[in-house]
Design a protein around this motif. Structure first.
Motif, PDB file in Angstrom:
ATOM      1  N   ARG A   3     -19.754 -28.649 -58.501  1.00  0.00           N
ATOM      2  CA  ARG A   3     -20.375 -27.748 -57.527  1.00  0.00           C
ATOM      3  C   ARG A   3     -20.647 -28.477 -56.231  1.00  0.00           C
ATOM      4  O   ARG A   3     -21.785 -28.631 -55.827  1.00  0.00           O
ATOM      5  CB  ARG A   3     -21.674 -27.171 -58.075  1.00  0.00           C
ATOM      6  CG  ARG A   3     -21.444 -26.265 -59.279  1.00  0.00           C
ATOM      7  CD  ARG A   3     -22.780 -25.755 -59.795  1.00  0.00           C
ATOM      8  NE  ARG A   3     -22.612 -24.777 -60.851  1.00  0.00           N
ATOM      9  CZ  ARG A   3     -22.378 -25.105 -62.120  1.00  0.00           C
ATOM     10  NH1 ARG A   3     -22.302 -26.359 -62.465  1.00  0.00           N
ATOM     11  NH2 ARG A   3     -22.238 -24.169 -63.035  1.00  0.00           N
ATOM     12  N   THR A 132     -17.652 -19.979 -67.932  1.00  0.00           N
ATOM     13  CA  THR A 132     -18.404 -19.234 -66.925  1.00  0.00           C
ATOM     14  C   THR A 132     -17.652 -17.947 -66.594  1.00  0.00           C
ATOM     15  O   THR A 132     -16.431 -17.913 -66.602  1.00  0.00           O
ATOM     16  CB  THR A 132     -18.584 -20.056 -65.638  1.00  0.00           C
ATOM     17  OG1 THR A 132     -17.289 -20.394 -65.121  1.00  0.00           O
ATOM     18  CG2 THR A 132     -19.350 -21.342 -65.928  1.00  0.00           C
ATOM     19  N   THR A 133     -18.403 -16.888 -66.314  1.00  0.00           N
ATOM     20  CA  THR A 133     -17.766 -15.597 -66.040  1.00  0.00           C
ATOM     21  C   THR A 133     -18.039 -15.069 -64.645  1.00  0.00           C
ATOM     22  O   THR A 133     -17.458 -14.062 -64.251  1.00  0.00           O
ATOM     23  CB  THR A 133     -18.200 -14.539 -67.070  1.00  0.00           C
ATOM     24  OG1 THR A 133     -19.598 -14.237 -66.876  1.00  0.00           O
ATOM     25  CG2 THR A 133     -17.977 -15.020 -68.497  1.00  0.00           C
ATOM     26  N   GLY A 134     -18.948 -15.707 -63.885  1.00  0.00           N
ATOM     27  CA  GLY A 134     -19.063 -15.298 -62.495  1.00  0.00           C
ATOM     28  C   GLY A 134     -20.425 -14.994 -61.938  1.00  0.00           C
ATOM     29  O   GLY A 134     -20.545 -14.543 -60.801  1.00  0.00           O
ATOM     30  N   THR A 252     -11.847 -15.851 -63.670  1.00  0.00           N
ATOM     31  CA  THR A 252     -12.969 -16.143 -64.564  1.00  0.00           C
ATOM     32  C   THR A 252     -14.321 -15.971 -63.882  1.00  0.00           C
ATOM     33  O   THR A 252     -15.330 -15.730 -64.552  1.00  0.00           O
ATOM     34  CB  THR A 252     -12.872 -17.576 -65.116  1.00  0.00           C
ATOM     35  OG1 THR A 252     -12.812 -18.499 -64.016  1.00  0.00           O
ATOM     36  CG2 THR A 252     -11.637 -17.741 -65.985  1.00  0.00           C
ATOM     37  N   TYR A 253     -14.368 -16.088 -62.572  1.00  0.00           N
ATOM     38  CA  TYR A 253     -15.646 -16.012 -61.855  1.00  0.00           C
ATOM     39  C   TYR A 253     -15.798 -14.703 -61.075  1.00  0.00           C
ATOM     40  O   TYR A 253     -16.575 -14.624 -60.127  1.00  0.00           O
ATOM     41  CB  TYR A 253     -15.800 -17.208 -60.905  1.00  0.00           C
ATOM     42  CG  TYR A 253     -14.622 -17.446 -59.974  1.00  0.00           C
ATOM     43  CD1 TYR A 253     -14.585 -16.843 -58.720  1.00  0.00           C
ATOM     44  CD2 TYR A 253     -13.572 -18.269 -60.350  1.00  0.00           C
ATOM     45  CE1 TYR A 253     -13.515 -17.060 -57.863  1.00  0.00           C
ATOM     46  CE2 TYR A 253     -12.505 -18.495 -59.496  1.00  0.00           C
ATOM     47  CZ  TYR A 253     -12.479 -17.887 -58.255  1.00  0.00           C
ATOM     48  OH  TYR A 253     -11.416 -18.096 -57.413  1.00  0.00           O
ATOM     49  N   TRP A 254     -15.093 -13.647 -61.500  1.00  0.00           N
ATOM     50  CA  TRP A 254     -15.128 -12.381 -60.764  1.00  0.00           C
ATOM     51  C   TRP A 254     -15.803 -11.246 -61.540  1.00  0.00           C
ATOM     52  O   TRP A 254     -15.444 -10.088 -61.372  1.00  0.00           O
ATOM     53  CB  TRP A 254     -13.708 -11.978 -60.362  1.00  0.00           C
ATOM     54  CG  TRP A 254     -13.302 -12.516 -59.018  1.00  0.00           C
ATOM     55  CD1 TRP A 254     -13.952 -13.434 -58.266  1.00  0.00           C
ATOM     56  CD2 TRP A 254     -12.135 -12.149 -58.272  1.00  0.00           C
ATOM     57  NE1 TRP A 254     -13.277 -13.680 -57.096  1.00  0.00           N
ATOM     58  CE2 TRP A 254     -12.156 -12.910 -57.071  1.00  0.00           C
ATOM     59  CE3 TRP A 254     -11.073 -11.278 -58.492  1.00  0.00           C
ATOM     60  CZ2 TRP A 254     -11.154 -12.801 -56.097  1.00  0.00           C
ATOM     61  CZ3 TRP A 254     -10.077 -11.173 -57.524  1.00  0.00           C
ATOM     62  CH2 TRP A 254     -10.118 -11.923 -56.344  1.00  0.00           C
ATOM     63  N   THR A 283     -18.403 -13.710 -52.668  1.00  0.00           N
ATOM     64  CA  THR A 283     -18.154 -14.422 -53.919  1.00  0.00           C
ATOM     65  C   THR A 283     -17.378 -15.702 -53.663  1.00  0.00           C
ATOM     66  O   THR A 283     -16.409 -15.706 -52.898  1.00  0.00           O
ATOM     67  CB  THR A 283     -17.374 -13.521 -54.895  1.00  0.00           C
ATOM     68  OG1 THR A 283     -18.143 -12.342 -55.157  1.00  0.00           O
ATOM     69  CG2 THR A 283     -17.106 -14.229 -56.210  1.00  0.00           C
ATOM     70  N   SER A 285     -16.036 -19.547 -55.866  1.00  0.00           N
ATOM     71  CA  SER A 285     -15.669 -19.977 -57.211  1.00  0.00           C
ATOM     72  C   SER A 285     -16.898 -20.217 -58.073  1.00  0.00           C
ATOM     73  O   SER A 285     -16.808 -20.301 -59.296  1.00  0.00           O
ATOM     74  CB  SER A 285     -14.811 -21.239 -57.161  1.00  0.00           C
ATOM     75  OG  SER A 285     -15.520 -22.279 -56.508  1.00  0.00           O
ATOM     76  N   GLY A 287     -19.316 -17.997 -58.168  1.00  0.00           N
ATOM     77  CA  GLY A 287     -19.720 -16.692 -58.650  1.00  0.00           C
ATOM     78  C   GLY A 287     -20.358 -15.824 -57.586  1.00  0.00           C
ATOM     79  O   GLY A 287     -20.176 -16.026 -56.377  1.00  0.00           O
ATOM     80  N   SER A 359     -21.699 -17.736 -69.629  1.00  0.00           N
ATOM     81  CA  SER A 359     -22.716 -17.919 -68.593  1.00  0.00           C
ATOM     82  C   SER A 359     -23.459 -16.621 -68.307  1.00  0.00           C
ATOM     83  O   SER A 359     -23.293 -15.601 -68.976  1.00  0.00           O
ATOM     84  CB  SER A 359     -22.020 -18.380 -67.319  1.00  0.00           C
ATOM     85  OG  SER A 359     -21.165 -17.334 -66.848  1.00  0.00           O
ATOM     86  N   HIS A 361     -24.001 -13.224 -66.231  1.00  0.00           N
ATOM     87  CA  HIS A 361     -22.908 -12.259 -66.169  1.00  0.00           C
ATOM     88  C   HIS A 361     -23.410 -10.950 -65.557  1.00  0.00           C
ATOM     89  O   HIS A 361     -24.617 -10.715 -65.457  1.00  0.00           O
ATOM     90  CB  HIS A 361     -22.423 -12.021 -67.605  1.00  0.00           C
ATOM     91  CG  HIS A 361     -21.178 -11.204 -67.739  1.00  0.00           C
ATOM     92  ND1 HIS A 361     -19.987 -11.552 -67.145  1.00  0.00           N
ATOM     93  CD2 HIS A 361     -20.933 -10.054 -68.427  1.00  0.00           C
ATOM     94  CE1 HIS A 361     -19.056 -10.654 -67.473  1.00  0.00           C
ATOM     95  NE2 HIS A 361     -19.613  -9.734 -68.232  1.00  0.00           N
TER      96      HIS A 361
END
Length: 421
Positions: A3, A132-134, A252-254, A283, A285, A287, A359, A361
């Motif tokens: 990060r 992680t999902t976003g 994956t982060y959307w 948004t 990467s 999230g 993560s 969500h």
């Protein structure tokens, strides 16, 4: 996942400057004040509109923004705890607390800051990688704000605080009708956006029926003494949104852009795609922030109209019981006929269709079923399909009907335990 604070900072600053944060509904600024000969009522289940930015609200916005200006430019040497103290500042809007990057809360500012600091340290110590999902985690949120120039950060904070200030009446009514918190004296006189459409006769005025009409034996109670709804007042089952207007996230982060895609598709009947909403939501990467989810719902749909949910807010439900959370869900679906922005953490113990814990969500709340003597179910649109990114994992359906209590627990297990309503 690394990060670095420099990821997409320039792009974010440009987006932030170009993104309108102030919600629609400015017509309430010129609302007439009551004459003193009328009484007003807020009917149970009725949404509020946007309120004016009154002098006291504006002064509080100015105070909190001015506090932030003393931070100056934040360097990479600033500790996590110092970041939290400097960036997660709170406003008192007419007796309700709003904290930057967190939302409306019943916790003290010190408690909110402590919770954010613990979550940030936990994330910082976590090994890179993981599912992680976003949802934009707290460390990424702090890094994003810290990387802005002092002037750009002040603009962003003023926009967030102004949107919150104009929504304070909705927060008061939610606390009143669901938690039983008494409204402050003169609340409805001060907030025309929270009043029922028709005024109630002043005390002492004649309430005799017209000679030509007899009172109906089934007439509703006087709006001057509205009775808050309970779960028993709602139908056994209700759903909204078209199950054909769903999509799975393509990155994956959307989860945020995909949830917004489905929310706006349900309002406009037009699918603009995830990339468009990723841009609107700022948004990265890392999230999407829930404050951006609420902002875009308010600015890009009509779900925030008074004949639906009114202005969406980020609301802390950490102290709420399951029955209170379920009552809010029913109110949103039946009275508002509008979706909820659910904000859980994806853990296998709450969502049995998961192959791995993930993560924070976003999901789109869109229905419920009381199921009689069986556990109540909640329906939501699920943007996450793990099979898309790992063909060996089970497929996850977009339209879910799951035990409502587990969804409630998943939302409270998220360190922010807030939702967009």
């Amino acid at each position: 996942m690394p990060r670095p604070r420099t990821i997409a900072i320039g792009a974010f600053a440009v987006l932030l400057a170009a993104t309108p944060f102030i919600p629609r509904g400015g017509g309430d600024e010129g609302a007439l004040r009551p004459s003193g000969k009328q009484q007003y009522a807020a009917l149970p289940g009725e949404a509020t509109g946007y309120g004016p930015l009154t002098a006291d609200l504006r002064a509080e916005v100015d105070r909190v923004v001015a506090q932030g200006r003393t931070l100056g430019r934040i360097t990479g040497k600033t500790t996590t705890d110092a970041l939290v103290r400097g960036l997660v500042r709170c406003a008192d809007f007419q007796g309700q607390t709003y904290c930057l990057h967190s939302g409306w809360t019943e916790s003290s500012p010190a408690t909110v800051q402590a919770r954010m600091a613990v979550a940030a340290r936990t994330i910082a110590a976590r090994p890179a990688g993981g599912s992680t999902t976003g949802d934009l985690d707290v460390l990424a949120t702090l890094d994003r704000a810290a990387a802005l120039s002092p002037s750009a950060r002040a603009v962003a904070e003023r926009q967030e605080l102004t949107q919150a200030a104009r929504s304070v009446a909705k927060v008061w009514l939610l606390r009143h009708e669901i938690e039983g918190v008494p409204l402050p004296a003169g609340f409805l006189a001060q907030h025309p956006e929270a009043r029922a459409d028709a005024p109630v006769a002043a005390k002492g005025a004649s309430s005799s029926p017209s000679p030509s009409k007899s009172p109906s034996p089934t007439a509703s109670p006087s709006p001057s003494k509205p009775q808050p709804k309970t779960q028993k007042d709602y139908p056994a089952r209700r759903v909204i949104l078209d199950t054909k207007q769903t999509a799975e996230q393509t990155r994956t982060y959307w989860c945020g852009p995909t949830s917004m895609q489905m929310i706006t598709w349900g309002w406009k009947g037009v699918d603009k795609g995830q990339a468009y909403w990723a841009d609107q939501l700022n948004t990265t990467s890392g999230g999407t922030a829930i404050s951006d989810m609420v902002r875009v719902v308010n600015n890009s749909t009509g779900w925030d109209r008074k004949d639906h949910a009114g202005p969406y807010v980020v609301l802390d439900i950490g102290d709420w019981t399951f029955n209170q959370w379920m009552l809010l869900t029913m109110r949103h679906i039946v009275d508002y006929h509008a979706p909820l922005v659910l904000h859980p953490i994806l853990l296998k113990k709450y969502y049995p269709y998961l192959d791995d814990d993930a993560s924070g969500h976003f999901q789109v709340g869109r229905g419920y079923d009381k199921k009689g003597d069986k556990p109540t179910l909640i329906s939501y649109f699920e943007p996450w399909n793990q099979q898309r990114f790992d063909p060996s994992e089970p497929y996850i359906n977009r339209v879910q009907w799951r035990t409502a209590y587990k969804s409630y627990r998943a939302n409270k297990a998220h360190f922010q335990h807030n939702i967009g309503v």
